[in-house]
Enzyme design. Structure first.
Site, PDB file in Angstrom:
ATOM      1  N   THR A   1      43.065  41.075 -14.243  1.00 46.29           N
ATOM      2  CA  THR A   1      41.921  40.367 -13.673  1.00 46.29           C
ATOM      3  C   THR A   1      42.348  39.150 -12.871  1.00 46.29           C
ATOM      4  OG1 THR A   1      40.427  41.154 -15.390  1.00 46.29           O
ATOM      5  CG2 THR A   1      39.798  39.137 -14.262  1.00 46.29           C
ATOM      6  N   ASP A   2      43.339  38.422 -13.366  1.00 45.53           N
ATOM      7  CA  ASP A   2      43.812  37.239 -12.636  1.00 45.53           C
ATOM      8  C   ASP A   2      44.419  37.620 -11.292  1.00 45.53           C
ATOM      9  OD1 ASP A   2      43.303  34.971 -14.457  1.00 45.53           O
ATOM     10  OD2 ASP A   2      44.604  36.082 -15.806  1.00 45.53           O
ATOM     11  N   GLU A   3      45.126  38.745 -11.260  1.00 42.32           N
ATOM     12  CA  GLU A   3      45.733  39.181 -10.005  1.00 42.32           C
ATOM     13  C   GLU A   3      44.659  39.624  -9.012  1.00 42.32           C
ATOM     14  OE1 GLU A   3      48.779  38.749  -9.329  1.00 42.32           O
ATOM     15  OE2 GLU A   3      49.794  38.572 -11.265  1.00 42.32           O
TER      16      GLU A   3
ATOM     17  N   GLY B   1      42.518  36.727  -7.762  1.00 43.61           N
ATOM     18  CA  GLY B   1      43.246  35.950  -6.760  1.00 43.61           C
ATOM     19  C   GLY B   1      43.131  36.569  -5.380  1.00 43.61           C
TER      20      GLY B   1
END
Length: 385
Positions: free
Chosen positions: A175-177, A180
């Site tokens: 999710t963070d990737e 971003g």
């Protein structure tokens, strides 16, 4: 501290970005801009971003490997925004910036006297990219935002795992990737508009968008996609299959023409049960058993060779050791060794390739406050200015 190595080049070379975000999703957004030439100043609180101390460290210098990757191509500055002098320094930088990236809980910037009303009054062209867990409003807005929670609440985890087993979380910071990337995309759209504004990007809705038409499916039919391990409800065979050397392959038949070739390869091309998507889905258990047995009778190399010769979708399941020696990764330069004074640190190269205005990696994430003195003395003046 020494100046960052390498000349800053790329299509975003005129872009000035303040990155006040921490850990992953927000810093990833700023990293993608930096990879294409933006002058990104990473502003850390005293003591530094906690990402510096997360997970694995480089044994050569003790620095975190997450930090080196996510904050590459950025200058680093420590500012205590509750200190009057540092607060004034940050405002001066923001007065000349094009983008601010932050991922504090909604309302935090406002309490610090750095809300969008203040910043846009001073710099009307500023794009303020706010990355949060749940968005800037709504019943969950004030909750702490973590990728794990977004994955659970977006529908992703409900689909992941074996049919009767435990719902599974992704084993990487998925999710963070992805957030971003979506935040960087939205930032560039806002910049292209020419209008200073707030970009509201968040973990939950980013992952919800990854669910494709499943929300529509439920709304119009009441149907929900079941948990099928590595399978999909509409494509059979599809999944991972073990070969007789203990290695695995991943295969897909999400095209009718590909599926027909796979049926021929499996020796069931004339079986009327498997000539259509509907038939293959109806007889999932039988067809998956045939595919499993076919792969189990051959080595990984034999399976990949046969599928490739049939122009069917197949790939070996690779771990990082195999990726490190894979010829396609090598020829494409997908893993790049970034200069760092230690002999270089290998990491993923720039995510997309532009033929005329490519991005580049000039340095890995730098030491705490490495550029503090220079920025305090000269503001946005940087080695390429």
């Amino acid at each position: 501290m020494s100046r960052p190595p390498g000349e800053r080049t790329g299509p975003l070379v005129d872009l000035r970005v303040i990155d006040m975000s921490t850990v992953l999703a927000g810093p990833n957004c700023a990293r993608y801009l930096a990879d294409f030439g933006a002058d990104v100043i990473k502003v850390e609180r005293p003591g530094g971003d906690s990402l510096r101390n997360m997970a694995w460290r480089d044994p050569r210098d003790g620095e975190g490997l997450w930090w080196k990757l996510v904050n590459r191509n950025k200058r680093t500055v420590v500012l205590d925004v509750k200190d009057n002098a540092d607060h004034a320094t940050l405002l001066r930088l923001l007065d000349e910036a094009d983008v601010l990236v932050e991922n504090s809980r909604p309302g935090t910037l406002e309490r610090l006297g750095l809300g969008p009303d203040v910043l846009l009054a001073r710099n009307p062209k500023l794009v303020i990219t706010r990355v949060s867990g749940f968005g800037q409003d709504g019943p969950y807005a004030s909750r702490a935002g973590f990728a794990t929670i977004a994955e659970a609440m977006s529908g992703l985890v409900a689909l992941s795992g074996e049919p009767e087993g435990q719902p599974l979380l992704p084993p990487v910071a998925l999710t963070d990737e992805v957030t971003g990337l979506s935040a960087a995309f939205a930032t560039m759209v806002a910049l292209h508009s020419g209008v200073g504004q707030v970009v509201d990007a968040n973990l939950l809705e980013t992952m919800f968008h990854m669910m494709g038409p499943l929300a529509s499916l439920f709304a119009v039919t009441g149907e929900q996609q079941p948990r099928l391990g590595a399978g999909l409800p509409y494509t059979v065979p599809r999944g991972t299959y073990q070969c007789n050397d203990g290695k695995w392959v991943a295969a897909s038949t999400s095209s009718d023409s590909v599926a027909a070739r796979v049926m021929e390869l499996l020796g069931v091309g004339d079986d009327v049960r498997f000539t259509t998507f509907a038939g293959r889905t109806e007889h999932r258990t039988d067809l998956e058993a045939i595919m499993t047995a076919w792969c189990a009778a051959r080595t990984q190399a034999e399976v990949v060779e046969a599928f490739t010769a049939a122009d069917a979708a197949i790939g070996p399941v690779l771990d990082m050791a195999e990726i490190a020696s894979d010829p396609h990764y090598a020829q494409r330069g997908t893993i790049e060794t970034v200069p760092d004074g230690l002999g270089g640190t290998p990491m993923q190269s720039v995510i997309a390739r532009l033929s005329a205005t490519p991005g580049s990696i000039r340095w890995a994430g730098r030491a705490l406050n490495a550029d503090g003195a220079e920025v305090a003395a000269s503001g946005w003046d940087s080695p390429s200015d």
